[in-house]
Design a protein around this motif. Structure first.
Motif, short mmCIF file in Angstrom:
data_model
loop_
_atom_site.label_atom_id
_atom_site.label_comp_id
_atom_site.label_asym_id
_atom_site.label_seq_id
_atom_site.Cartn_x
_atom_site.Cartn_y
_atom_site.Cartn_z
N ALA A 250 0.83 -1.21 0.00
CA ALA A 250 0.00 0.00 0.00
C ALA A 250 0.87 1.26 0.00
O ALA A 250 0.62 2.20 -0.76
CB ALA A 250 -0.94 -0.01 1.21
N THR A 251 1.89 1.27 0.84
CA THR A 251 2.78 2.42 0.91
C THR A 251 3.48 2.66 -0.43
O THR A 251 3.62 3.79 -0.88
CB THR A 251 3.83 2.22 2.02
N LEU A 252 3.90 1.58 -1.07
CA LEU A 252 4.56 1.68 -2.37
C LEU A 252 3.65 2.36 -3.38
O LEU A 252 4.13 3.08 -4.27
CB LEU A 252 4.94 0.27 -2.85
N ARG A 253 2.32 2.16 -3.26
CA ARG A 253 1.36 2.74 -4.19
C ARG A 253 0.85 4.11 -3.73
O ARG A 253 -0.09 4.65 -4.32
CB ARG A 253 0.17 1.80 -4.35
N GLY A 254 1.44 4.65 -2.65
CA GLY A 254 0.96 5.93 -2.14
C GLY A 254 -0.33 5.83 -1.36
O GLY A 254 -1.01 6.83 -1.13
N LYS A 255 -0.67 4.61 -0.92
CA LYS A 255 -1.90 4.37 -0.15
C LYS A 255 -1.52 3.97 1.27
O LYS A 255 -0.37 4.10 1.69
CB LYS A 255 -2.74 3.28 -0.82
N TYR A 256 -2.46 3.44 2.02
CA TYR A 256 -2.19 3.02 3.38
C TYR A 256 -3.08 1.84 3.73
O TYR A 256 -3.99 1.48 2.98
CB TYR A 256 -2.42 4.18 4.36
N CYS A 257 -2.82 1.24 4.88
CA CYS A 257 -3.70 0.17 5.34
C CYS A 257 -4.29 0.53 6.69
O CYS A 257 -3.74 1.34 7.44
CB CYS A 257 -2.97 -1.18 5.41
#
Length: 435
Positions: A250-257
């Motif tokens: 998620a972090t790699l894609r600019g997102k989060y969990c």
């Protein structure tokens, strides 16, 4: 096999949305128009200021100015009301389409996809009219339907809150986010298991898949659940390595969990793995609070739910296992909430709406005050603080210029009587009058 099944699901979702468009009144998209709202009193959650007789000017769906009222006729005369930013619920389940009078926890498995979509349309409208102009829909059992619902609302096809969605659950086989309680020989459609994982590699792959399909964040089922057969809230289900793999993707894609985590060890494992918010946090302990503070993690605790499940679930004959687990977690969760407030932890407004009727989404405010917050802190949890957790600071949860023109009005002073937020008098979303 998975790709084929999901392809059929996509077709059904498109057909369902076409049916919705043909049979329901569409929400009106924000036009390039100017609307002036006269607010008798205005609460700015971030500063805590209460300002009298203000003009809120909204242009093309965004707030252009907030200034003293001087003259002219307002498009909306809310001079008899207190006005706040549109509310934010950080933990809903709208896309699974729960019934109006409370959730049958097994409803998604008993309904066709089209039926679920149609129920979700009604749920979205109800949630918006309760004053919640932005929500985070924290996962669906029937994978990806929340993505289509979000997109239909954004396109103006249907009426509902601005949504951020997970697409499904990252969960272990038989875990709190998997289909449970069925006979061993009953086949489970793959659309209900888009996030079931058995190792860190699968967790990363499933997270990647959900993000590729348009998910805004990843939902981890770190521990067991209250409303799931054979799943104990205190037990760790996903391994720390599986959670970290999903969060890293998620972090790699600019997102989060985010992490569904009831148990104390599960809460801490999810925080260490990189979760941005912890959902439920029923068995939160002092070490968990300190770790959340140190890592800048928000706690999203649904402290109203326990009373509804006890009352309604008992009356409706919900499984004894659900009721037992609810009784075991309700009071301890509220004690943890009080301790977190006292310690100065970050807390947001998340209700698990769907477990109880969407029209009651404002009931948790009074519980947050009862268990330690001031009314202003409770309001911030559903406005400015929630916006920070969503990475939408300056966009939602505020009346500052440039933010979405999302407003709610109440007849009275919610800083004196927080229960007023249980029944808002009027709602505007992106400059459009909802009610």
């Amino acid at each position: 096999m998975l790709a084929t099944t999901i392809g059929v699901g996509d077709t059904m979702r498109k057909l369902g949305l076409l049916l919705i468009a043909a049979t329901m009144i569409s929400a009106t998209p924000a036009a390039a128009q100017t609307i002036d709202v006269r607010a008798g009193r205005l609460i700015d959650p971030a500063s805590g200021q209460v300002l009298a007789d203000r003009r809120i000017r909204i242009v093309a769906g965004r707030i252009a100015a907030v200034e003293p009222w001087r003259d002219g006729a307002p498009a909306l005369d809310w001079s008899g009301y207190t006005v706040l930013p549109g509310l934010i619920d950080m933990h809903t389940h709208i896309a699974d389409g729960a019934d109006d009078e409370g959730s049958d926890p097994a409803a998604p498995f008993k309904s066709t996809e089209a039926t679920t979509i149609l129920k979700a349309v009604k749920a979205a409208r109800t949630m918006l009219r309760a004053g919640f102009t932005t929500v985070r829909d924290a996962g669906v059992y029937r994978g990806l339907t929340d993505i289509d619902l979000r997109d239909a609302i954004e396109a103006g096809t249907i009426e509902g809150p601005r949504m951020l969605v997970a697409g499904g659950y990252i969960t272990t086989p038989g875990g709190g986010g998997d289909v449970s309680g069925l006979a061993r020989d009953m086949p489970i459609p793959d659309t209900f298991r888009v996030g079931v994982v058995r190792n860190p590699g699968e967790a990363r792959d499933r997270a990647r898949y959900l993000l590729d399909q348009g998910a805004d964040f990843i939902k981890l089922i770190a521990t067991g659940a209250v409303l799931a057969i054979g799943s104990e809230p205190g037990s760790l289900e996903l391994s720390p390595e599986e959670m970290k793999a999903a969060c890293d993707e998620a972090t790699l894609r600019g997102k989060y969990c985010i992490a569904h985590a009831h148990g104390a060890e599960g809460i801490k494992a999810a925080i260490r793995a990189g979760a941005r918010t912890i959902e439920h946090a029923s068995y939160l302990d002092a070490e968990g609070i300190a770790l959340a503070k140190a890592k800048g993690v928000w706690l999203d605790m649904d402290i109203y739910n326990g009373d509804w499940i006890e009352e309604f679930g008992t009356k409706q004959g919900w499984p004894a296992e659900y009721l037992r687990k609810n009784r075991e977690t309700t009071d301890v969760q509220r004690r943890g909430f009080s301790a977190a407030v006292k310690a100065g932890a970050r807390l947001t407004y998340g209700t698990d709406a769907a477990v109880y009727p969407y029209r009651f989404a404002g009931r948790q405010f009074a519980y947050m005050v009862r268990f330690g917050m001031t009314p202003l802190q409770a309001i911030r949890s559903a406005t400015s603080e929630a916006a920070k957790a969503l990475r939408l600071e300056g966009q939602v949860g505020t009346l500052a210029p440039g933010a979405y023109g999302d407003l709610v009005a109440v007849a009275g002073d919610p800083l004196a009587d927080i229960k007023l937020l249980e029944k808002v008098a009027a709602v505007v979303k992106a400059g459009q009058v909802v009610r």
